[in-house]
Design a protein around this motif. Sequence first.
Motif, PDB file in Angstrom:
ATOM      1  N   THR A 482       1.716  -9.833   7.151  1.00 30.09           N
ATOM      2  CA  THR A 482       0.420  -9.413   6.587  1.00 30.09           C
ATOM      3  C   THR A 482       0.531  -9.242   5.071  1.00 30.09           C
ATOM      4  N   ASN A 483       1.684  -8.765   4.588  1.00 30.04           N
ATOM      5  CA  ASN A 483       1.879  -8.682   3.133  1.00 30.04           C
ATOM      6  C   ASN A 483       1.876 -10.080   2.509  1.00 30.04           C
ATOM      7  N   ALA A 484       2.589 -11.012   3.167  1.00 29.54           N
ATOM      8  CA  ALA A 484       2.683 -12.370   2.620  1.00 29.54           C
ATOM      9  C   ALA A 484       1.279 -12.966   2.469  1.00 29.54           C
ATOM     10  N   ILE A 485       0.426 -12.699   3.458  1.00 32.44           N
ATOM     11  CA  ILE A 485      -0.951 -13.242   3.393  1.00 32.44           C
ATOM     12  C   ILE A 485      -1.747 -12.493   2.313  1.00 32.44           C
ATOM     13  N   LYS A 486      -1.616 -11.140   2.365  1.00 33.33           N
ATOM     14  CA  LYS A 486      -2.407 -10.308   1.435  1.00 33.33           C
ATOM     15  C   LYS A 486      -2.085 -10.626  -0.025  1.00 33.33           C
ATOM     16  N   TYR A 487      -0.784 -10.803  -0.321  1.00 32.22           N
ATOM     17  CA  TYR A 487      -0.385 -10.964  -1.726  1.00 32.22           C
ATOM     18  C   TYR A 487      -0.261 -12.434  -2.146  1.00 32.22           C
ATOM     19  N   SER A 488      -0.898 -13.348  -1.350  1.00 32.55           N
ATOM     20  CA  SER A 488      -0.935 -14.741  -1.825  1.00 32.55           C
ATOM     21  C   SER A 488      -2.344 -15.297  -1.645  1.00 32.55           C
ATOM     22  N   GLN A 510       8.425 -16.345   3.728  1.00 35.46           N
ATOM     23  CA  GLN A 510       8.214 -16.829   2.354  1.00 35.46           C
ATOM     24  C   GLN A 510       6.730 -17.055   2.091  1.00 35.46           C
ATOM     25  N   ASP A 511       6.281 -16.518   0.953  1.00 35.19           N
ATOM     26  CA  ASP A 511       4.897 -16.809   0.554  1.00 35.19           C
ATOM     27  C   ASP A 511       4.903 -17.447  -0.822  1.00 35.19           C
ATOM     28  N   PHE A 512       3.740 -17.941  -1.222  1.00 35.83           N
ATOM     29  CA  PHE A 512       3.631 -18.627  -2.519  1.00 35.83           C
ATOM     30  C   PHE A 512       2.572 -17.915  -3.355  1.00 35.83           C
ATOM     31  N   LYS A 523      12.108  -0.851  -5.994  1.00 36.36           N
ATOM     32  CA  LYS A 523      11.243   0.306  -5.733  1.00 36.36           C
ATOM     33  C   LYS A 523      10.226   0.064  -4.629  1.00 36.36           C
ATOM     34  N   ILE A 524       9.863  -1.216  -4.368  1.00 42.32           N
ATOM     35  CA  ILE A 524       8.801  -1.455  -3.371  1.00 42.32           C
ATOM     36  C   ILE A 524       9.191  -0.975  -1.977  1.00 42.32           C
ATOM     37  N   PHE A 525      10.490  -0.685  -1.764  1.00 46.15           N
ATOM     38  CA  PHE A 525      10.907  -0.196  -0.440  1.00 46.15           C
ATOM     39  C   PHE A 525      10.822   1.328  -0.351  1.00 46.15           C
ATOM     40  N   TYR A 529       5.158   3.494  -2.720  1.00 45.73           N
ATOM     41  CA  TYR A 529       5.271   2.756  -3.986  1.00 45.73           C
ATOM     42  C   TYR A 529       4.417   1.495  -3.921  1.00 45.73           C
ATOM     43  N   GLN A 530       3.599   1.309  -4.927  1.00 52.49           N
ATOM     44  CA  GLN A 530       2.815   0.085  -5.042  1.00 52.49           C
ATOM     45  C   GLN A 530       2.957  -0.448  -6.450  1.00 52.49           C
ATOM     46  N   VAL A 531       2.976  -1.775  -6.545  1.00 54.16           N
ATOM     47  CA  VAL A 531       3.072  -2.369  -7.885  1.00 54.16           C
ATOM     48  C   VAL A 531       1.675  -2.336  -8.493  1.00 54.16           C
ATOM     49  N   ASN A 532       1.581  -1.699  -9.641  1.00 56.44           N
ATOM     50  CA  ASN A 532       0.279  -1.677 -10.306  1.00 56.44           C
ATOM     51  C   ASN A 532       0.389  -2.303 -11.674  1.00 56.44           C
ATOM     52  N   GLY A 541      -4.146  -0.726   0.277  1.00 62.25           N
ATOM     53  CA  GLY A 541      -2.884  -0.375   0.931  1.00 62.25           C
ATOM     54  C   GLY A 541      -2.407   0.995   0.494  1.00 62.25           C
ATOM     55  N   LEU A 542      -1.385   1.480   1.159  1.00 67.59           N
ATOM     56  CA  LEU A 542      -0.861   2.816   0.837  1.00 67.59           C
ATOM     57  C   LEU A 542       0.573   2.764   0.324  1.00 67.59           C
ATOM     58  N   GLY A 543       1.183   1.598   0.366  1.00 70.09           N
ATOM     59  CA  GLY A 543       2.583   1.500  -0.071  1.00 70.09           C
ATOM     60  C   GLY A 543       3.553   2.092   0.924  1.00 70.09           C
ATOM     61  N   ILE A 544       3.235   1.936   2.227  1.00 64.05           N
ATOM     62  CA  ILE A 544       4.175   2.493   3.210  1.00 64.05           C
ATOM     63  C   ILE A 544       4.787   1.433   4.125  1.00 64.05           C
ATOM     64  N   GLY A 545       4.159   0.245   4.165  1.00 61.90           N
ATOM     65  CA  GLY A 545       4.621  -0.789   5.100  1.00 61.90           C
ATOM     66  C   GLY A 545       6.081  -1.163   4.881  1.00 61.90           C
ATOM     67  N   LEU A 546       6.463  -1.384   3.634  1.00 59.98           N
ATOM     68  CA  LEU A 546       7.846  -1.814   3.370  1.00 59.98           C
ATOM     69  C   LEU A 546       8.838  -0.667   3.573  1.00 59.98           C
ATOM     70  N   TYR A 547       8.376   0.564   3.331  1.00 58.89           N
ATOM     71  CA  TYR A 547       9.262   1.708   3.586  1.00 58.89           C
ATOM     72  C   TYR A 547       9.598   1.766   5.079  1.00 58.89           C
TER      73      TYR A 547
HETATM   74  P1  ADP Z   1       1.082  -1.936   0.693  1.00 50.71           P
HETATM   75  O1  ADP Z   1       0.346  -1.217   1.728  1.00 50.71           O
HETATM   76  O2  ADP Z   1       0.713  -1.502  -0.697  1.00 50.71           O
HETATM   77  O3  ADP Z   1       1.056  -3.416   0.862  1.00 50.71           O
HETATM   78  P2  ADP Z   1       3.924  -2.121   1.192  1.00 50.71           P
HETATM   79  O4  ADP Z   1       4.920  -1.017   1.369  1.00 50.71           O
HETATM   80  O5  ADP Z   1       3.823  -3.092   2.292  1.00 50.71           O
HETATM   81  O6  ADP Z   1       2.573  -1.412   0.869  1.00 50.71           O
HETATM   82  O7  ADP Z   1       4.298  -2.886  -0.120  1.00 50.71           O
HETATM   83  C1  ADP Z   1       4.617  -2.159  -1.301  1.00 50.71           C
HETATM   84  C2  ADP Z   1       4.244  -2.968  -2.525  1.00 50.71           C
HETATM   85  O8  ADP Z   1       5.093  -4.109  -2.626  1.00 50.71           O
HETATM   86  C3  ADP Z   1       2.858  -3.527  -2.472  1.00 50.71           C
HETATM   87  O9  ADP Z   1       1.932  -2.584  -2.987  1.00 50.71           O
HETATM   88  C4  ADP Z   1       2.944  -4.761  -3.334  1.00 50.71           C
HETATM   89  O10 ADP Z   1       2.763  -4.416  -4.683  1.00 50.71           O
HETATM   90  C5  ADP Z   1       4.387  -5.221  -3.160  1.00 50.71           C
HETATM   91  N1  ADP Z   1       4.505  -6.328  -2.197  1.00 50.71           N
HETATM   92  C6  ADP Z   1       4.818  -6.249  -0.898  1.00 50.71           C
HETATM   93  N2  ADP Z   1       4.879  -7.483  -0.336  1.00 50.71           N
HETATM   94  C7  ADP Z   1       4.598  -8.352  -1.322  1.00 50.71           C
HETATM   95  C8  ADP Z   1       4.498  -9.793  -1.378  1.00 50.71           C
HETATM   96  N3  ADP Z   1       4.710 -10.550  -0.306  1.00 50.71           N
HETATM   97  N4  ADP Z   1       4.197 -10.335  -2.566  1.00 50.71           N
HETATM   98  C9  ADP Z   1       3.977  -9.577  -3.659  1.00 50.71           C
HETATM   99  N5  ADP Z   1       4.054  -8.230  -3.661  1.00 50.71           N
HETATM  100  C10 ADP Z   1       4.341  -7.626  -2.510  1.00 50.71           C
END
Ligand code: ADP
Length: 579
Positions: A482-488, A510-512, A523-525, A529-532, A541-547
Amino acid sequence: MTTTSNNIDASSQGEEVARQNEKHSRSLWEMSESEHFVQFYETDAFLLDSLSGFIDTGLAEGGACIVLATKAHRESLEERLKSHGLDLAAAQTQGDYISLDAAEALSKFMVNGLPDPERFALVFGDMIMRAAEGRHHVRVFGELVALLWADGKRAEAIRLEELWNDLGKLHPFSLFCAYPMHDFGSEVYEAEFTEICNRHSQVIPPESYAALTTSGERLRAITLLQQKANALAVERSRLAAIVESSNDAIVGKTLAGIITSWNRAAELLFGYSAQEAIGKPITLIIPAELRHEEEDIIGKLRQGIRIEHYETVRVRKDGRRIDVSLSISPVKDSAGNIIGAAKIARDITERKELERRKDEFISMASHELKTPVTSLKGFTQLLLRQFKRLDDNETLRYLARMDTQLNKLTKLISDLLDISKMQTGQLEYRMEPFDLNVLAQEIVENVQGMTRTHRLILQKTAEVCVFGDRDRVGQVLINLLTNAIKYSPGADQVIVQIATDETNALVSVQDFGIGIAEAHQEKIFERFYQVNEPAEKTYPGLGIGLYITSQIIRRHRGCLWVKSQKGEGSVFNFSLPLL
Ligand code: ADP
């Protein structure tokens, strides 16, 4: 007037120093009886040069040589002696060359941590007397004092020097003592250093000085050293003032974990005064169940690794536990050897308390939300079934949207609940063997069903059997997909690959898409944490999926990592041990 007379003094002193030094280098080989000299050295190679010369000459003169040194030094010395043509075995059999481990030699006369004069005189008096029988002269090389000094037993080292001198009055022999300069560390042991020098008939400075040959060079070196010493003294007091006024506790310790410095903030934070803490082991403030941490920390420091913002718990003098964040840096001597550590401790009790309250709130709120959302979901399903019977397509469309939103809400609540459980170690895992390929196929099909924008491509190998919680590993795949789709948003495909090496199953997603700049990749783990990036669009999002993902993988003893370049997409990888 004063200047002139000082100049005269300085120059005549300098000549004297130069004369002394010339005498020193000669005397290494041609020493008189009962000479007791000390060599300071920076590198082992320099010590071994002097030492092999000392022993070679002694044996060539028909004397006996006793070597009381560390195993490493004895071995290197013996190699050198052999390479100089000495028949070491014969010299040993004839009693010309006697060698003994320094630590073992110490144990023969140390009683309750102190050198016992009678035992010392007995052991070495006897050894020297027997070695001297029928021989020209006895030479002794000893590292016992250096071992005591390195152990922090400074007074004992000086006492032992005296015992050697006393023994020299009874039995004539020449003694060569050696101290590595790095054992003097960062402290200025002016009194002790002077005492050591005073206990010797000659002092030989380390190689950086002894290598200078002319008196002019030596005078310049002395002047430079004086200037450096002055500058260091000023710098030292400046740094001491900074350390003293710091709000963070700053503690120095040796690699053996002995506290060497303790600032005012450390007194306030841990409750021990500097006087109480210095000289004690650092375990003074480490709770018993966390003692293993110290070994890990020292292990890292030995490799020169700096430890940053390491959150842990320490214990105060009054027994109270405090949350601290530690940053620990290795301290090196001038030769680059790691000799200790400087530790900065910050009290984070308040922040931790706030975090605890926040976690409690999240846990409570998500529990409270769970029941009404589950009931909303149930009623929506009921309505969907009813309106399907009535063939009311418009209402069905609205209800389908409601259902999708409710699914998102349910996922969010269950993620928040998972986090709370992870924090308290209550998340349960049902471990079983399963085929990762089959799971990936299912998840890819499910996620594909939810997206029209991207094509999910699964590339897999033969059966990949792992042992784990199938649902949780499925959750990992869903999060990454879902992240790969959301962030591409500008791309149209995501590639999932499954492979194996000898011990692990390896999965990559892998996403593009937008990619992740290097500064954020670790830090994304982290939790929340979210990249802003100000210039970039925001993503929900809440920045918890990768954690959650990283915790699940860690629990399966796997690894999770990302390779990414800003603007060029990302590859998230994880490994799981094969069954
Ligand atoms: P979120 O709910 O914000 O997606 P995640 O914990 O899943 O929370 O991801 C943390 C942050 O990592 C995201 O806010 C995003 O900035 C970055 N990120 C995660 N997956 C990707 C990805 N496939 N491509 C680019 N950035 C990503």
